[in-house]
Structures are given as C-alpha cells and as structure tokens.
Design a protein around this motif. Structure first.
Motif, PDB file in Angstrom:
ATOM      1  N   PRO A 154      -0.794   7.392  11.139  1.00  0.00           N
ATOM      2  CA  PRO A 154      -1.539   8.260  12.055  1.00  0.00           C
ATOM      3  C   PRO A 154      -2.859   7.654  12.500  1.00  0.00           C
ATOM      4  O   PRO A 154      -3.542   6.974  11.735  1.00  0.00           O
ATOM      5  N   VAL A 155      -3.187   7.911  13.767  1.00  0.00           N
ATOM      6  CA  VAL A 155      -4.503   7.550  14.301  1.00  0.00           C
ATOM      7  C   VAL A 155      -5.289   8.843  14.461  1.00  0.00           C
ATOM      8  O   VAL A 155      -4.917   9.709  15.258  1.00  0.00           O
ATOM      9  N   THR A 156      -6.343   8.994  13.693  1.00  0.00           N
ATOM     10  CA  THR A 156      -7.172  10.188  13.729  1.00  0.00           C
ATOM     11  C   THR A 156      -8.446   9.891  14.508  1.00  0.00           C
ATOM     12  O   THR A 156      -9.164   8.944  14.184  1.00  0.00           O
ATOM     13  N   VAL A 157      -8.709  10.684  15.544  1.00  0.00           N
ATOM     14  CA  VAL A 157      -9.936  10.508  16.318  1.00  0.00           C
ATOM     15  C   VAL A 157     -11.027  11.366  15.679  1.00  0.00           C
ATOM     16  O   VAL A 157     -10.926  12.599  15.651  1.00  0.00           O
ATOM     17  N   LEU A 158     -12.040  10.712  15.152  1.00  0.00           N
ATOM     18  CA  LEU A 158     -13.117  11.411  14.451  1.00  0.00           C
ATOM     19  C   LEU A 158     -14.206  11.843  15.427  1.00  0.00           C
ATOM     20  O   LEU A 158     -14.523  11.138  16.377  1.00  0.00           O
ATOM     21  N   SER A 159     -14.812  12.985  15.153  1.00  0.00           N
ATOM     22  CA  SER A 159     -16.027  13.366  15.873  1.00  0.00           C
ATOM     23  C   SER A 159     -17.165  12.472  15.409  1.00  0.00           C
ATOM     24  O   SER A 159     -17.058  11.771  14.390  1.00  0.00           O
ATOM     25  N   VAL A 166       0.820  -1.205   0.000  1.00  0.00           N
ATOM     26  CA  VAL A 166       0.000   0.000   0.000  1.00  0.00           C
ATOM     27  C   VAL A 166       0.856   1.258   0.000  1.00  0.00           C
ATOM     28  O   VAL A 166       1.983   1.263   0.506  1.00  0.00           O
ATOM     29  N   GLU A 167       0.321   2.320  -0.554  1.00  0.00           N
ATOM     30  CA  GLU A 167       1.006   3.613  -0.596  1.00  0.00           C
ATOM     31  C   GLU A 167       0.679   4.471   0.617  1.00  0.00           C
ATOM     32  O   GLU A 167       1.423   5.409   0.931  1.00  0.00           O
ATOM     33  N   ALA A 168      -0.431   4.180   1.274  1.00  0.00           N
ATOM     34  CA  ALA A 168      -0.818   4.952   2.463  1.00  0.00           C
ATOM     35  C   ALA A 168      -1.656   4.079   3.378  1.00  0.00           C
ATOM     36  O   ALA A 168      -2.499   3.308   2.919  1.00  0.00           O
ATOM     37  N   LEU A 169      -1.392   4.196   4.685  1.00  0.00           N
ATOM     38  CA  LEU A 169      -2.158   3.498   5.706  1.00  0.00           C
ATOM     39  C   LEU A 169      -2.600   4.527   6.736  1.00  0.00           C
ATOM     40  O   LEU A 169      -1.802   5.390   7.140  1.00  0.00           O
ATOM     41  N   ALA A 170      -3.859   4.479   7.152  1.00  0.00           N
ATOM     42  CA  ALA A 170      -4.359   5.427   8.147  1.00  0.00           C
ATOM     43  C   ALA A 170      -5.420   4.760   9.004  1.00  0.00           C
ATOM     44  O   ALA A 170      -6.141   3.870   8.549  1.00  0.00           O
ATOM     45  N   VAL A 171      -5.499   5.196  10.260  1.00  0.00           N
ATOM     46  CA  VAL A 171      -6.426   4.625  11.227  1.00  0.00           C
ATOM     47  C   VAL A 171      -7.418   5.701  11.661  1.00  0.00           C
ATOM     48  O   VAL A 171      -7.022   6.812  12.031  1.00  0.00           O
ATOM     49  N   ALA A 172      -8.703   5.371  11.604  1.00  0.00           N
ATOM     50  CA  ALA A 172      -9.756   6.269  12.092  1.00  0.00           C
ATOM     51  C   ALA A 172     -10.346   5.671  13.354  1.00  0.00           C
ATOM     52  O   ALA A 172     -10.869   4.559  13.339  1.00  0.00           O
ATOM     53  N   ALA A 173     -10.245   6.395  14.472  1.00  0.00           N
ATOM     54  CA  ALA A 173     -10.761   5.923  15.755  1.00  0.00           C
ATOM     55  C   ALA A 173     -12.056   6.651  16.081  1.00  0.00           C
ATOM     56  O   ALA A 173     -12.217   7.834  15.754  1.00  0.00           O
ATOM     57  N   THR A 174     -12.953   5.957  16.768  1.00  0.00           N
ATOM     58  CA  THR A 174     -14.293   6.515  16.957  1.00  0.00           C
ATOM     59  C   THR A 174     -14.685   6.633  18.432  1.00  0.00           C
ATOM     60  O   THR A 174     -13.953   7.214  19.218  1.00  0.00           O
ATOM     61  N   SER A 175     -15.815   6.102  18.821  1.00  0.00           N
ATOM     62  CA  SER A 175     -16.449   6.444  20.089  1.00  0.00           C
ATOM     63  C   SER A 175     -15.587   6.228  21.321  1.00  0.00           C
ATOM     64  O   SER A 175     -15.501   7.094  22.199  1.00  0.00           O
ATOM     65  N   ALA A 176     -14.958   5.055  21.448  1.00  0.00           N
ATOM     66  CA  ALA A 176     -14.165   4.782  22.655  1.00  0.00           C
ATOM     67  C   ALA A 176     -13.050   5.802  22.816  1.00  0.00           C
ATOM     68  O   ALA A 176     -12.781   6.289  23.925  1.00  0.00           O
ATOM     69  N   MET A 177     -12.392   6.152  21.728  1.00  0.00           N
ATOM     70  CA  MET A 177     -11.312   7.141  21.788  1.00  0.00           C
ATOM     71  C   MET A 177     -11.863   8.539  22.055  1.00  0.00           C
ATOM     72  O   MET A 177     -11.228   9.335  22.768  1.00  0.00           O
TER      73      MET A 177
END
Length: 309
Positions: A102-107, A71-82
C-alpha cells in the motif's frame, strides 16, 4: 519483526529495511534514490507520466530488495508531492501495484509526527527535542520528548518547490535570493515554544553536514549527531549562492547527485528556519520518516496478527 518502508518524497525515495521490536529498530539496509516525483507539481498540480515511471522503477527495485531480505511487511508513505497532486489517487494505485504494497498519502502533521518518532529512536536519551524536516515540497516541525509529541506543524516550503518558484537560474540574482528569503519567512507561522536541541533531518541538512566535514559521498551514520553552528549554515548559503549547478555538483559528485540543483534552496530554508527559531546550532540526524513509519507498520502488523490468532 522484519519490515521495509519507503519514504516517497518530492525529490527522493528512501528505502529502509529493519528489525522492529519493542519500539526499537535495528537497521539492516538503507538506500536512497532521487526520482523527483514532484517535478513540476507545484505549477501543474499533477504528477507527470515521466515522474511516475522513474518512481515505479525505483519501487520495483525496492520490492525485490525487500523480498531478498525476507521482510514480513512492506509499506510506502507518500508526502508533499502526492498531497498536492490532483491525480494522487491514480498515481497511488499505480505505485501500489508496482510496489506490491500500500501507498499511504500522509498529511503534513502525520508526516511530522512519524518523522519525529523515527528521529527519536536515535535520541532516546535526550529529555526533549525539536525536529526539523526539510523536504522537496514541504517542511515539517515537531517537538516533544521520547515519551510523546507535544506539537507539530507543516508548511509548503520545500527545496524543489522553492527552486522552481524562485531560484530557476543559478547562480541566482541577489533579487531572486532575497525573494526566496522573504517567501520562506512569510510562510512560517508564529514561532512555537518548542524545546531544544534542534535536530534537522533529510537530504539538505545531511548534505550540508557532509560538505562541512569534507565528505564526498554518503555513508550510513557518517553525519549522524554532527553539530552545525548557525553561522556555518549561513556560510554555506553564501557559498552555494555563487555557484552554477555544475560547480555545485563538482564539490562532491557522489554526494550531490540528484540534488545539486536544489541544495541551495534547501540550505536557504534551513538557515531561515534556524534563524526563525533562534537556534544557535542544529544537530543533524540521518533518521527520519522511514524509521517512524517502520515502527508504525510493525505495530499494525503485530496487531493484525494478534487479532487473527
């Protein structure tokens, strides 16, 4: 562009590897684990070390899988628990290091927005739709057309959260079940003027659809676009409400591993939201946040590449 994304939820960690081009995705690999990052977060307000270790192990494996696919890019989207955890910055930093991404915490609204976008990659021919995403800690709703989002909302109603709050014993007592129903109804806002059909995503709807179809394990696309009448969702609430965790797991062990204890709460949430919306049925999709996040990651990577060049 080949990208990998992880949807890091309260119960599951979902990996998607896909080719992204012109707003479309070609899925190469789709994987699910249930490390339950959000165990106890609703009560404690923090993510515990054991949960961090479980998720770190999953992310380390996912990193190796992504590397294997080139893969050329890997990213993590974290949700409610975070979102809920007081130590989210510390946990995100640790997990970013393990994942090598990166781990991005989403609203909640961001989660709803990207999930809607991901779901619509599989329903591009529909003029309009309403998306329902039942997670471990929260539930998201978004509505609009393939061309754009018209509205979105997020409420702190989830299958892990409500199991820990209301359904700690299974089978639950009638009073506990009614308490959970009232709590779900009380958390829902005024009903939006959302268009149909109602498309439900995430582990609860896909599990109920698989059980309804007599499937014993997950397979890519096996329940995609299946229709669940509202009455059948209610019937599954009634059936699951009479079972222990062991009896629930025995219905389909590979399918229910990692969620046998929370599927009742999830199905109850599904039934109550379907009732709240007045929907006669729900269409099930196995697409979700990881798909929408893949499109976003690919777009950002492409923009960064063009900026450099």
């Amino acid at each position: 562009m080949r990208v990998a994304t992880v949807d890091l939820g309260t119960n599951t960690a979902l990996l998607l590897v896909a080719e992204a081009a012109d707003g479309r995705l070609h899925v190469l690999h789709d994987e699910e684990r249930c490390p339950r990052l959000g165990r106890g977060v609703d009560a404690a307000g923090r993510i515990g070390p054991e949960a961090i270790s479980r998720v770190a192990e999953a992310l380390a494996d996912y990193r190796r899988t992504a590397r294997r696919f080139g893969v050329e890019a890997l990213a993590v989207a974290a949700t409610s628990a975070m979102r809920d955890a007081a130590n989210r910055a510390e946990v995100a930093a640790r997990l970013s290091e393990v994942a090598g991404a990166p781990v991005t915490v989403l609203s909640g609204v961001e989660e709803a927005t990207f999930t809607f976008r991901g779901v619509m990659t599989g329903f591009a021919q529909r003029p309009a739709a309403t998306m329902l995403d039942i997670g471990g800690g929260s539930t998201e709703l978004a509505w609009g057309t393939p061309a754009g989002l018209a509205g979105a909302l997020s409420v702190d109603v989830g299958c892990v959260r409500f199991t820990e709050r209301h359904l700690t014993r299974r089978p639950p007592s009638p009073a506990a079940l009614e308490s959970a129903r009232r709590a779900i109804a009380g958390a829902l806002p005024a009903r939006p003027a959302a268009p149909g059909p109602l498309i439900a995503v995430a582990g609860t709807p896909t599990t109920v659809a698989a059980l309804e179809a007599g499937l014993t394990q997950r397979a890519p696309g096996a329940v995609d676009d299946r229709v669940l009448p509202a009455a059948r969702v209610d019937a599954w609430v009634d059936r699951l409400a009479g079972l222990t965790d062991a009896q629930t797991l025995a219905l389909a062990p590979p399918l229910l591993a990692g969620r046998a204890d929370i599927v009742l709460a999830g199905t109850l949430i599904l039934a109550e939201v379907v009732r709240w919306l007045g929907a006669p049925e729900v269409v099930v999709s196995d697409r979700g946040l990881r798909h929408g996040w893949a499109l976003e990651v690919a777009a950002r990577q492409s923009a960064a590449t063009h900026a450099k060049g």
